[in-house]
Design a protein around this motif. Structure first.
Motif, PDB file in Angstrom:
ATOM      1  N   THR A 163      22.313  32.035 -93.032  1.00  0.00           N
ATOM      2  CA  THR A 163      22.081  32.735 -91.969  1.00  0.00           C
ATOM      3  C   THR A 163      21.245  31.885 -90.930  1.00  0.00           C
ATOM      4  O   THR A 163      19.927  31.674 -91.106  1.00  0.00           O
TER       5      THR A 163
ATOM      6  N   ALA B 213      23.417  34.272 -86.900  1.00  0.00           N
ATOM      7  CA  ALA B 213      22.661  35.778 -86.935  1.00  0.00           C
ATOM      8  C   ALA B 213      23.326  36.499 -85.759  1.00  0.00           C
ATOM      9  O   ALA B 213      23.346  37.609 -85.766  1.00  0.00           O
TER      10      ALA B 213
ATOM     11  N   HIS C   8      30.703  35.764 -92.634  1.00  0.00           N
ATOM     12  CA  HIS C   8      29.473  36.769 -92.040  1.00  0.00           C
ATOM     13  C   HIS C   8      30.015  37.545 -90.913  1.00  0.00           C
ATOM     14  O   HIS C   8      29.183  38.484 -90.522  1.00  0.00           O
TER      15      HIS C   8
ATOM     16  N   VAL D  88      26.814  38.186 -86.996  1.00  0.00           N
ATOM     17  CA  VAL D  88      26.784  38.986 -87.950  1.00  0.00           C
ATOM     18  C   VAL D  88      27.197  40.330 -87.613  1.00  0.00           C
ATOM     19  O   VAL D  88      26.723  40.886 -86.428  1.00  0.00           O
TER      20      VAL D  88
END
Length: 205
Positions: free
Chosen positions: A97, A102, A81, A105
């Motif tokens: 996620t 998050a 990711h 990313v």
């Protein structure tokens, strides 16, 4: 003209205005099964070849095929990711996620076929705050339901139900996503929130 076309998501504006040669977006699928393998299989001009990455999964033959066929790179599952790509494509397990990933990313959009990709609502909020576009999974992967229903109702012994051409139904996923992104942008909400509102409107709940 509908709201989706009048008020595109800010990421769409960035992609549209960016000056670079036309070529397919780099993607990084998490999962190399039938859905994960598909994003890397689209044709591209010979001179615009760009790396497509796959995670290390049990389907080693699929991963090796991706490396040979697309020149793909292979990344560990817990790091994929973080790849600097245009689109991160979760196509394996849900909940990948999280509120932690998050923040890590680097892609400009998260758009995959896995169900329930957001571990929590807060994870989606973090993506939105960082300007990363999230395509709601149950909209993006609706093709499975659409084709499955069509196959079910055309089985021998069942009452015939006429469906529009499958290609037309699948094309509507694109239009629905644009509508969702437009509504989200207009209301200052996350795409997944706008998608749920629209779903409840459609089913009357």
């Amino acid at each position: 003209m509908d709201a989706a076309k009048k008020r595109p998501h800010r990421l769409q504006e960035r992609l549209r205005d960016e000056k670079r040669p036309p070529q397919r977006e780099r993607s990084r699928p998490l999962g190399s099964g039938s859905t994960g393998f598909a994003p890397g299989s689209r044709p591209e001009p010979p001179k615009s070849r760009r790396s497509t990455g796959f995670d290390r999964v049990r389907r080693r033959t699929q991963v090796e095929r991706a490396v040979e066929q697309f020149g793909a790179s292979v990344a560990p599952v817990d790091k994929i990711h973080e790849a600097e790509v245009d689109i991160y494509v979760p196509c394996a397990l849900g909940g990948v996620t999280t509120e932690v990933t998050a923040t890590q990313v680097r892609a400009r959009a998260v758009a995959g076929a896995a169900n329930n990709q957001l571990a929590t609502p807060e994870a989606g909020a973090i993506l939105a705050e960082r300007g990363i576009l999230f395509a709601p999974d149950y909209v993006l992967n609706a093709g499975g339901i659409i084709s499955g229903l069509e196959a079910t109702y055309t089985m021998p012994g069942r009452s015939r139900v006429d469906f529009p051409p499958l290609e037309d139904s699948l094309a509507q996923i694109h239009d629905r996503l644009l509508e969702i992104f437009g509504r989200a942008a207009a209301g200052g909400r996350q795409p997944e929130v706008a998608a749920e509102e629209m779903a409840r409107e459609l089913i009357g709940r």
